[in-house]
Design a protein around this motif. Structure first.
Motif, PDB file in Angstrom:
ATOM      1  N   ALA A   1       0.831  -1.206   0.000  1.00  0.00           N
ATOM      2  CA  ALA A   1       0.000   0.000   0.000  1.00  0.00           C
ATOM      3  C   ALA A   1       0.867   1.257   0.000  1.00  0.00           C
ATOM      4  N   ALA A   2       1.948   1.253   0.786  1.00  0.00           N
ATOM      5  CA  ALA A   2       2.845   2.413   0.863  1.00  0.00           C
ATOM      6  C   ALA A   2       3.552   2.652  -0.470  1.00  0.00           C
ATOM      7  N   THR A   3       3.962   1.569  -1.139  1.00  0.00           N
ATOM      8  CA  THR A   3       4.614   1.697  -2.444  1.00  0.00           C
ATOM      9  C   THR A   3       3.665   2.338  -3.448  1.00  0.00           C
ATOM     10  N   THR A   4       2.418   1.887  -3.442  1.00  0.00           N
ATOM     11  CA  THR A   4       1.409   2.464  -4.333  1.00  0.00           C
ATOM     12  C   THR A   4       1.189   3.935  -4.019  1.00  0.00           C
ATOM     13  N   LEU A   5       1.164   4.264  -2.738  1.00  0.00           N
ATOM     14  CA  LEU A   5       0.959   5.648  -2.306  1.00  0.00           C
ATOM     15  C   LEU A   5       2.084   6.555  -2.790  1.00  0.00           C
ATOM     16  N   VAL A   6       3.327   6.115  -2.635  1.00  0.00           N
ATOM     17  CA  VAL A   6       4.470   6.932  -3.037  1.00  0.00           C
ATOM     18  C   VAL A   6       4.464   7.166  -4.544  1.00  0.00           C
TER      19      VAL A   6
END
Length: 301
Positions: free
Chosen positions: A192-197
């Motif tokens: 989720a964090a990778t997608t957010l960045v």
């Protein structure tokens, strides 16, 4: 209780706070600048978040693939359009009604989720989503002094903009879930964090390029209001981190339908923050949304 439920409620609360802060930015810049504040000032916080997961949490970051890049780019651009339309909509009617029009998103997200990801939901869940949408309809016509019917209200300019905003939000949510699920490595948080960045990075680059080429005055206005814009970015990216995590855990239709609880927070903001009067139909709409959410949770769990 499934983990996606408290995460979604937190996301809805933070999103309402972000929208309230964004609305205040409208007095210092235009819709483009207020939209950019969410992404441009949120991107550094997104980077700090994923670095914390890697350095402090010891989580390995997944490698991006072609499917991920296409999905996250499409989602990022759709979210820019959705946010711009929502901020633009605030100028037509009061804060609560402006937000309500965009809340047709869960119904549209269910449709886009079926088309793009092949995700189905139960009939009970769909009925709950429709109940919430009807509650939004009640809110949308509340307070009109011209006796406008629900049909005419839904065909109004404001409704068209709000429904389009909801459609873009629905597309972006489905694309972000697809992007996160396409990553072959890592747990829920890091995917989720990778997608957010990636999403906020793309959005920042696109909007920065647009303002550099077409609206440098707006860019200057954003720079002057960097302090409140920084707060919008922090709250906005915190909300997005919760949304992305919840949507990695559960189907978009369920997450975004539960996210309608934001209107209850909006109700409180309208009364206690902006001192706006709330009509009976708006209250009835909120109660119907709550009933839909309770039914949805019963169907999802």
């Amino acid at each position: 209780m499934p983990l996606w439920i408290p995460i979604t409620i937190t996301a809805a609360f933070l999103q309402n706070l972000r929208s309230s802060l964004q609305r205040q930015l409208k007095g210092r810049m235009g819709s483009t600048g207020a939209t950019f504040a969410r992404f441009g000032f949120g991107f550094p916080f997104a980077v700090l978040y994923i670095l914390a997961l890697r350095e402090v949490g010891g989580l390995a970051l997944p490698d991006a693939n072609a499917t991920f890049l296409v999905a996250v780019t499409a989602g990022g651009i759709a979210q820019i359009a959705a946010t711009f339309l929502l901020v633009y909509l605030f100028g037509f009617r009061n804060f609560m009604v402006g937000t309500a029009y965009s809340k047709t998103e869960p119904v549209q997200a269910a449709i886009f989720g079926l088309i793009l990801l092949g995700e189905t939901i139960s009939w009970l869940a769909f009925a709950a989503i429709l109940a919430g949408a009807f509650g939004v309809g009640l809110i949308s016509i509340s307070g009109r002094k011209d006796g406008t019917s629900l049909r005419r209200a839904l065909l109004s300019r404001e409704a068209g903009i709000g429904i389009a905003s909801g459609a873009f939000f629905g597309v972006s949510a489905v694309c972000f879930r697809g992007a996160s699920l396409s990553l072959e490595e890592g747990g829920v948080l890091v995917r989720a964090a990778t997608t957010l960045v990636w999403a906020t990075g793309i959005q920042t680059a696109v909007m920065l390029a647009w303002m550099m080429l077409r609206d440098r005055a707006e860019l200057a206005a954003v720079a002057k209001a960097w302090r409140p814009a920084l707060l919008v970015g922090l709250v906005g990216v915190s909300a997005s981190a919760c949304w992305f995590t919840a949507m990695t855990l559960e189907k978009v239709a369920y997450v975004r339908a539960l996210g309608q609880i934001e209107l209850i927070f909006t109700f409180a903001s309208s009364v206690f923050w902006f001192h706006e009067k709330i009509a009976r139909l708006e209250l009835a709409g909120c109660l119907l949304i709550v009933a839909g959410i309770v039914t949805l949770l019963s169907a999802a769990t």
